[in-house]
Design an enzyme around this catalytic site. Structure first.
Site, PDB file in Angstrom:
ATOM      1  N   CYS A 104     -11.049   3.339   0.039  1.00  0.00           N
ATOM      2  CA  CYS A 104      -9.612   3.512   0.290  1.00  0.00           C
ATOM      3  C   CYS A 104      -9.285   2.682   1.525  1.00  0.00           C
ATOM      4  O   CYS A 104     -10.034   2.704   2.514  1.00  0.00           O
ATOM      5  CB  CYS A 104      -9.317   4.989   0.554  1.00  0.00           C
ATOM      6  SG  CYS A 104      -7.663   5.319   1.193  1.00  0.00           S
TER       7      CYS A 104
ATOM      8  N   GLU B  11      -2.019   8.479   8.511  1.00  0.00           N
ATOM      9  CA  GLU B  11      -0.553   8.293   8.528  1.00  0.00           C
ATOM     10  C   GLU B  11       0.105   9.114   9.633  1.00  0.00           C
ATOM     11  O   GLU B  11       1.187   8.779  10.107  1.00  0.00           O
ATOM     12  CB  GLU B  11       0.054   8.683   7.173  1.00  0.00           C
ATOM     13  CG  GLU B  11      -0.294   7.744   6.041  1.00  0.00           C
ATOM     14  CD  GLU B  11       0.365   6.370   6.152  1.00  0.00           C
ATOM     15  OE1 GLU B  11       1.497   6.288   6.618  1.00  0.00           O
ATOM     16  OE2 GLU B  11      -0.297   5.382   5.776  1.00  0.00           O
TER      17      GLU B  11
ATOM     18  N   HIS C  42      -7.227   2.977   3.787  1.00  0.00           N
ATOM     19  CA  HIS C  42      -6.963   3.702   5.039  1.00  0.00           C
ATOM     20  C   HIS C  42      -8.253   4.000   5.819  1.00  0.00           C
ATOM     21  O   HIS C  42      -8.206   4.232   7.026  1.00  0.00           O
ATOM     22  CB  HIS C  42      -6.292   5.058   4.754  1.00  0.00           C
ATOM     23  CG  HIS C  42      -4.822   4.975   4.465  1.00  0.00           C
ATOM     24  ND1 HIS C  42      -4.336   4.541   3.261  1.00  0.00           N
ATOM     25  CD2 HIS C  42      -3.742   5.291   5.230  1.00  0.00           C
ATOM     26  CE1 HIS C  42      -3.006   4.603   3.280  1.00  0.00           C
ATOM     27  NE2 HIS C  42      -2.621   5.047   4.466  1.00  0.00           N
TER      28      HIS C  42
ATOM     29  N   CYS D 200      -4.336  -1.414  -2.021  1.00  0.00           N
ATOM     30  CA  CYS D 200      -4.466   0.027  -2.200  1.00  0.00           C
ATOM     31  C   CYS D 200      -5.376   0.248  -3.398  1.00  0.00           C
ATOM     32  O   CYS D 200      -5.066  -0.224  -4.504  1.00  0.00           O
ATOM     33  CB  CYS D 200      -3.083   0.623  -2.460  1.00  0.00           C
ATOM     34  SG  CYS D 200      -3.095   2.380  -2.851  1.00  0.00           S
TER      35      CYS D 200
ATOM     36  N   ASP E 160       0.869  -1.179   0.000  1.00  0.00           N
ATOM     37  CA  ASP E 160       0.000   0.000   0.000  1.00  0.00           C
ATOM     38  C   ASP E 160       0.904   1.226   0.000  1.00  0.00           C
ATOM     39  O   ASP E 160       2.115   1.113   0.236  1.00  0.00           O
ATOM     40  CB  ASP E 160      -0.892  -0.014   1.266  1.00  0.00           C
ATOM     41  CG  ASP E 160      -1.793   1.210   1.355  1.00  0.00           C
ATOM     42  OD1 ASP E 160      -2.398   1.581   0.331  1.00  0.00           O
ATOM     43  OD2 ASP E 160      -1.884   1.815   2.431  1.00  0.00           O
ATOM     44  N   SER E 161       0.305   2.390  -0.201  1.00  0.00           N
ATOM     45  CA  SER E 161       1.081   3.630  -0.101  1.00  0.00           C
ATOM     46  C   SER E 161       1.569   3.839   1.336  1.00  0.00           C
ATOM     47  O   SER E 161       2.476   4.616   1.572  1.00  0.00           O
ATOM     48  CB  SER E 161       0.212   4.817  -0.514  1.00  0.00           C
ATOM     49  OG  SER E 161      -0.878   4.943   0.383  1.00  0.00           O
TER      50      SER E 161
HETATM   51  N1  DGL Z   1      -4.732   3.153   0.871  1.00  0.00           N
HETATM   52  C1  DGL Z   1      -4.704   3.871  -0.384  1.00  0.00           C
HETATM   53  C2  DGL Z   1      -5.966   3.532  -1.159  1.00  0.00           C
HETATM   54  O1  DGL Z   1      -6.607   2.544  -0.873  1.00  0.00           O
HETATM   55  C3  DGL Z   1      -4.428   5.287  -0.073  1.00  0.00           C
HETATM   56  C4  DGL Z   1      -4.121   6.135  -1.245  1.00  0.00           C
HETATM   57  C5  DGL Z   1      -3.237   7.300  -0.933  1.00  0.00           C
HETATM   58  O2  DGL Z   1      -2.090   7.084  -0.548  1.00  0.00           O
HETATM   59  O3  DGL Z   1      -3.704   8.430  -1.178  1.00  0.00           O
HETATM   60  O4  DGL Z   1      -6.348   4.201  -2.093  1.00  0.00           O
END
Ligand code: DGL
Length: 273
Positions: A185, A153, A187, A75, A12-13
């Site tokens: 998302c 984050e 997150h 992600c 993931d990011s």
């Molecule tokens: N967890 C990522 C997603 O599902 C986050 C994206 C981001 O870093 O903006 O889209």
């Protein structure tokens, strides 16, 4: 070690993919996992698709060097930008995030659903095609969750700032009479306690993570990649790598994952790809 007991890679990011990892740990506890958080490049949401694709390829190369047998793109934004290219370029199976518009559209009674996701996710082929296919007679109230990933984050998923931003995004959806809210998302499930405070009890919150974990299990079985070595330790082994620091990862593993499934975690900071 059996070759089908090589680890499952997941990325993931940042820390969002932990919400998918938890679902994987619940249904595939005999597997080993390597989690990569691209913390140094987070957020992905507003980056061009080309940049996200290049980052996803570098992360995949890293995971394959660690002998991963399959890769879960935990992600939505990276799935939207890169999954087609990844599947065309590598031989291992990839599992991506599904925008859960289908179940929401099929189950809505008010014929109105909300989707909260990043700008990149809304631009992706998957989102556009799924909406065209399943949400034809449904009003879709979509909203970019600008700033939410940064709050998670920053360890502020439960803060007044997060609550006021969520109110700004969700109250207009409630005014559209939605009865399903899709978390687009990975997150956002960390924000669920606040989201539940804002929506009324008749709104179903849809988190695609359990369905993605099930799909991973299915794909592992279909490809003969399920690990059959019994894990007798009561702890699942997860190696966490970050391109930045693992501070938030550690705290979320402690507070979000470990109360449900004990992991034997090893952390690696500042990994360059
Ligand atoms: N967890 C990522 C997603 O599902 C986050 C994206 C981001 O870093 O903006 O889209």
């Amino acid at each position: 070690m059996e070759s089908n007991c090589r680890p499952i890679g997941i990325f993931d990011s940042g820390a969002g993919g932990l919400t998918v990892l938890l679902e994987l740990l619940k249904i595939l506890p005999n597997e080993r996992y390597i989690y990569f958080a691209d913390t140094a490049n987070c957020p992905y949401g507003s980056k061009p698709a080309q940049t996200i694709t290049e980052l996803s390829e570098k992360i995949t190369n890293f995971l394959l060097r660690q002998q991963c047998k399959m890769v879960v793109v935990a992600c939505n934004t990276a799935t939207a930008a890169a999954i087609d290219k990844l599947r065309a370029s590598y031989r291992v199976p990839f599992i991506g995030m599904e925008p859960a518009i289908k179940p929401a559209s099929q189950n809505t009674k008010t014929k109105s659903i909300g989707v909260l996701a990043t700008a990149g996710t809304f631009k992706g082929r998957l989102y556009i095609e799924t909406s065209r296919k399943y949400a034809t007679d449904v009003n879709v109230c979509y909203q970019v969750g600008e700033g939410l990933v940064e709050l998670v984050e920053g360890g502020m998923a439960n803060s007044p700032d997060a609550e006021s931003l969520l109110r700004k995004y969700i109250v207009p959806m409630m005014d559209c009479n939605i009865d399903h809210l899709v978390l687009g998302c990975t997150h956002y499930p960390f924000l669920r306690p606040l989201i539940e405070k804002i929506v009324t009890a008749d709104v179903t919150i849809v988190d695609p993570a359990p369905a993605v974990a099930l799909q991973t299990k299915r794909v592992a079985e279909q490809n003969g990649l399920t690990c059959h070595e019994k894990n007798n330790t009561k702890q699942v082994q997860v190696d966490f790598y970050s391109s930045g620091n693992t501070y938030v990862l550690r705290s979320l593993v402690e507070n979000y994952i470990n109360p449900c499934i004990q992991v034997y975690a090893t952390y690696h900071d500042d990994v360059s790809l």
